[in-house]
Design a protein around this motif. Structure first.
Motif, PDB file in Angstrom:
ATOM      1  N   ILE A   1      -3.982  -2.864  -5.847  1.00 56.22           N
ATOM      2  CA  ILE A   1      -3.849  -2.117  -4.598  1.00 56.22           C
ATOM      3  C   ILE A   1      -4.628  -0.805  -4.665  1.00 56.22           C
ATOM      4  O   ILE A   1      -5.274  -0.394  -3.686  1.00 56.22           O
ATOM      5  CB  ILE A   1      -2.365  -1.852  -4.268  1.00 56.22           C
ATOM      6  CG1 ILE A   1      -1.629  -3.173  -4.012  1.00 56.22           C
ATOM      7  CG2 ILE A   1      -2.243  -0.919  -3.075  1.00 56.22           C
ATOM      8  CD1 ILE A   1      -2.133  -3.951  -2.816  1.00 56.22           C
ATOM      9  N   LYS A   2      -4.596  -0.153  -5.819  1.00 56.98           N
ATOM     10  CA  LYS A   2      -5.343   1.094  -5.989  1.00 56.98           C
ATOM     11  C   LYS A   2      -6.835   0.866  -5.759  1.00 56.98           C
ATOM     12  O   LYS A   2      -7.488   1.631  -5.028  1.00 56.98           O
ATOM     13  CB  LYS A   2      -5.104   1.660  -7.395  1.00 56.98           C
ATOM     14  CG  LYS A   2      -5.916   2.912  -7.700  1.00 56.98           C
ATOM     15  CD  LYS A   2      -5.689   3.383  -9.130  1.00 56.98           C
ATOM     16  CE  LYS A   2      -6.574   4.588  -9.451  1.00 56.98           C
ATOM     17  NZ  LYS A   2      -6.378   5.069 -10.843  1.00 56.98           N
ATOM     18  N   HIS A   3      -7.398  -0.182  -6.375  1.00 58.90           N
ATOM     19  CA  HIS A   3      -8.818  -0.483  -6.204  1.00 58.90           C
ATOM     20  C   HIS A   3      -9.121  -0.861  -4.757  1.00 58.90           C
ATOM     21  O   HIS A   3     -10.172  -0.486  -4.216  1.00 58.90           O
ATOM     22  CB  HIS A   3      -9.232  -1.616  -7.139  1.00 58.90           C
ATOM     23  CG  HIS A   3      -9.379  -1.168  -8.561  1.00 58.90           C
ATOM     24  ND1 HIS A   3      -9.357  -2.045  -9.628  1.00 58.90           N
ATOM     25  CD2 HIS A   3      -9.548   0.061  -9.106  1.00 58.90           C
ATOM     26  CE1 HIS A   3      -9.507  -1.366 -10.757  1.00 58.90           C
ATOM     27  NE2 HIS A   3      -9.628  -0.086 -10.456  1.00 58.90           N
TER      28      HIS A   3
ATOM     29  N   VAL B   1       0.836  -1.207   0.000  1.00 62.63           N
ATOM     30  CA  VAL B   1       0.000   0.000   0.000  1.00 62.63           C
ATOM     31  C   VAL B   1       0.867   1.252   0.000  1.00 62.63           C
ATOM     32  O   VAL B   1       0.587   2.222  -0.714  1.00 62.63           O
ATOM     33  CB  VAL B   1      -0.957  -0.025   1.214  1.00 62.63           C
ATOM     34  CG1 VAL B   1      -1.680   1.316   1.366  1.00 62.63           C
ATOM     35  CG2 VAL B   1      -1.973  -1.160   1.066  1.00 62.63           C
TER      36      VAL B   1
ATOM     37  N   GLN C   1      -0.253  -3.103  -8.912  1.00 64.36           N
ATOM     38  CA  GLN C   1      -0.463  -1.704  -8.541  1.00 64.36           C
ATOM     39  C   GLN C   1      -1.934  -1.300  -8.706  1.00 64.36           C
ATOM     40  O   GLN C   1      -2.489  -0.599  -7.863  1.00 64.36           O
ATOM     41  CB  GLN C   1       0.423  -0.795  -9.395  1.00 64.36           C
ATOM     42  CG  GLN C   1       1.911  -0.900  -9.085  1.00 64.36           C
ATOM     43  CD  GLN C   1       2.727   0.093  -9.885  1.00 64.36           C
ATOM     44  OE1 GLN C   1       2.465   1.295  -9.861  1.00 64.36           O
ATOM     45  NE2 GLN C   1       3.723  -0.397 -10.613  1.00 64.36           N
ATOM     46  N   LEU C   2      -2.554  -1.764  -9.800  1.00 68.09           N
ATOM     47  CA  LEU C   2      -3.969  -1.457 -10.025  1.00 68.09           C
ATOM     48  C   LEU C   2      -4.833  -2.140  -8.967  1.00 68.09           C
ATOM     49  O   LEU C   2      -5.800  -1.548  -8.465  1.00 68.09           O
ATOM     50  CB  LEU C   2      -4.385  -1.913 -11.424  1.00 68.09           C
ATOM     51  CG  LEU C   2      -5.831  -1.626 -11.831  1.00 68.09           C
ATOM     52  CD1 LEU C   2      -6.110  -0.120 -11.816  1.00 68.09           C
ATOM     53  CD2 LEU C   2      -6.127  -2.208 -13.217  1.00 68.09           C
TER      54      LEU C   2
ATOM     55  N   GLU D   1       2.291  -3.759 -13.034  1.00 66.97           N
ATOM     56  CA  GLU D   1       1.157  -2.847 -13.207  1.00 66.97           C
ATOM     57  C   GLU D   1      -0.138  -3.450 -12.680  1.00 66.97           C
ATOM     58  O   GLU D   1      -0.988  -2.741 -12.111  1.00 66.97           O
ATOM     59  CB  GLU D   1       1.001  -2.483 -14.687  1.00 66.97           C
ATOM     60  CG  GLU D   1       2.186  -1.737 -15.277  1.00 66.97           C
ATOM     61  CD  GLU D   1       2.440  -0.408 -14.584  1.00 66.97           C
ATOM     62  OE1 GLU D   1       1.455   0.241 -14.163  1.00 66.97           O
ATOM     63  OE2 GLU D   1       3.625  -0.018 -14.459  1.00 66.97           O
TER      64      GLU D   1
ATOM     65  N   VAL E   1      -7.544   0.158  -1.993  1.00 64.91           N
ATOM     66  CA  VAL E   1      -7.484   1.344  -1.137  1.00 64.91           C
ATOM     67  C   VAL E   1      -8.629   2.310  -1.428  1.00 64.91           C
ATOM     68  O   VAL E   1      -9.205   2.900  -0.515  1.00 64.91           O
ATOM     69  CB  VAL E   1      -6.125   2.066  -1.313  1.00 64.91           C
ATOM     70  CG1 VAL E   1      -6.126   3.402  -0.570  1.00 64.91           C
ATOM     71  CG2 VAL E   1      -4.987   1.188  -0.809  1.00 64.91           C
ATOM     72  N   GLN E   2      -8.981   2.463  -2.694  1.00 69.66           N
ATOM     73  CA  GLN E   2      -9.975   3.466  -3.082  1.00 69.66           C
ATOM     74  C   GLN E   2     -11.417   2.953  -3.042  1.00 69.66           C
ATOM     75  O   GLN E   2     -12.328   3.664  -3.458  1.00 69.66           O
ATOM     76  CB  GLN E   2      -9.655   4.001  -4.476  1.00 69.66           C
ATOM     77  CG  GLN E   2      -8.361   4.798  -4.536  1.00 69.66           C
ATOM     78  CD  GLN E   2      -8.144   5.468  -5.878  1.00 69.66           C
ATOM     79  OE1 GLN E   2      -8.887   5.259  -6.837  1.00 69.66           O
ATOM     80  NE2 GLN E   2      -7.117   6.308  -5.959  1.00 69.66           N
TER      81      GLN E   2
ATOM     82  N   CYS F   1       2.425   1.983  -3.397  1.00 68.54           N
ATOM     83  CA  CYS F   1       1.481   2.443  -4.414  1.00 68.54           C
ATOM     84  C   CYS F   1       0.970   3.853  -4.150  1.00 68.54           C
ATOM     85  O   CYS F   1       0.040   4.324  -4.812  1.00 68.54           O
ATOM     86  CB  CYS F   1       0.316   1.461  -4.516  1.00 68.54           C
ATOM     87  SG  CYS F   1       0.793  -0.148  -5.224  1.00 68.54           S
ATOM     88  N   GLY F   2       1.601   4.536  -3.199  1.00 70.37           N
ATOM     89  CA  GLY F   2       1.311   5.948  -3.012  1.00 70.37           C
ATOM     90  C   GLY F   2       0.290   6.287  -1.941  1.00 70.37           C
ATOM     91  O   GLY F   2      -0.281   7.384  -1.954  1.00 70.37           O
ATOM     92  N   TYR F   3       0.075   5.384  -0.985  1.00 70.68           N
ATOM     93  CA  TYR F   3      -0.897   5.638   0.069  1.00 70.68           C
ATOM     94  C   TYR F   3      -0.247   5.445   1.444  1.00 70.68           C
ATOM     95  O   TYR F   3      -0.627   4.551   2.209  1.00 70.68           O
ATOM     96  CB  TYR F   3      -2.097   4.700  -0.078  1.00 70.68           C
ATOM     97  CG  TYR F   3      -2.763   4.777  -1.431  1.00 70.68           C
ATOM     98  CD1 TYR F   3      -3.668   5.798  -1.722  1.00 70.68           C
ATOM     99  CD2 TYR F   3      -2.483   3.832  -2.427  1.00 70.68           C
ATOM    100  CE1 TYR F   3      -4.284   5.871  -2.970  1.00 70.68           C
ATOM    101  CE2 TYR F   3      -3.085   3.906  -3.665  1.00 70.68           C
ATOM    102  CZ  TYR F   3      -3.980   4.916  -3.931  1.00 70.68           C
ATOM    103  OH  TYR F   3      -4.579   4.991  -5.160  1.00 70.68           O
TER     104      TYR F   3
END
Length: 264
Positions: free
Chosen positions: A78-80, A16, A75-76, A72, A82-83, A19-21
């Motif tokens: 983890i983005k989903h 996390v 990363q996608l 990639e 977290v968001q 991936c920028g969070y």
């Protein structure tokens, strides 16, 4: 069912964070591992990185090029994760396990099974599967239910129910029919059999901008000798208690949590 990701809490923190969070990663870490010094967190981070290398998740070449050392697709993912704007969470207190469902785009969901705040397993599922998974997770399969009279506790009375030694005082406050008192005594027996704990399922609304999570719905429940006890607050902070069978529990999970998740 094939897990799309298996990891420890420490590894999830690293993924996390990468991936920028970082604030979300810190929240995951502190909720599971407690507060630590900066040096202690660095040790946790370094150990988790080594484990990700061992698993082949860590891309050494990307790391050497100062890129995010993950593919990639991960990363996608983890983005989903977290968001996700809404989470349905069911907690089995006695087993020290949690089952979470993170809402994804296009009516998809990510099922997230956590064991002892250490092991995380993730699975993609369809929305219509959620209620059944909650039923299985709480071991409420084929519960027949009992025709007990429903009854209501005030918020204060329900708070007293949190400790076994409060039961005599609680009984002195109750004004119930004989049938309702029978149901109350059966509830006490069920809670006692569950190490004096109630399980709960809740709907959590996530706001990444102010980094706040808000519980908008909650249902307490515990297995009965026959059926499942459901304990639910109303808008006046009274707690309504009923005994239901497996089918009724499924319907309640859907109407309370899935309809709410869709409408908000």
């Amino acid at each position: 069912m094939q897990a799309v990701l298996k990891c420890t809490t420490e590894e999830l923190i690293v993924l996390v964070d990468l991936c920028g969070y970082p604030s979300v990663a810190k929240g995951i870490g502190e909720s599971s591992l407690g507060e630590k010094t900066e040096d202690a967190w660095e040790a946790v981070y370094e150990g988790a990185v080594h484990q990700l290398m061992l698993k082949g998740v860590w891309d050494v070449q990307k790391a050497s090029d100062n890129e995010v050392p993950l593919n990639e697709e991960l990363q996608l993912f983890i983005k989903h994760f977290v968001q996700s704007p809404k989470i349905i969470r069911s907690i089995n207190v006695t087993a020290n396990e949690s089952l979470l469902f993170h809402q994804l785009p296009n009516r998809k969901w990510l099922m997230h099974h956590v064991t002892a705040d250490i092991i995380h397993k993730f699975f993609f599922i369809e929305e219509h599967e959620i209620s059944e998974h909650v039923l299985h997770f709480n071991q409420y399969i084929d519960m027949k239910g009992e025709n007990y009279h429903a009854f209501t506790l005030t918020d204060h009375e329900f708070d007293l129910l949190s400790k076994e030694e409060n039961v005599p005082k609680l009984k002195s406050l109750l004004n119930m029919s004989d049938d309702q008192m029978t149901a109350f005594n059966e509830l006490i027996t069920s809670i006692k059999s569950n190490n004096w704990a109630l399980h709960n399922t809740s709907l959590i609304k996530v706001n990444l901008e102010n980094e706040q999570n808000t519980i908008t719905e909650v249902l307490f429940h515990v297995a009965a000798t026959n059926g499942v006890w459901m304990l639910e607050y109303d808008e006046h902070l009274n707690v309504h208690i009923t005994n239901v069978d497996s089918k009724q529990f499924l319907e309640k999970i859907y109407s309370t949590f899935l309809n709410s998740a869709q409408q908000e």
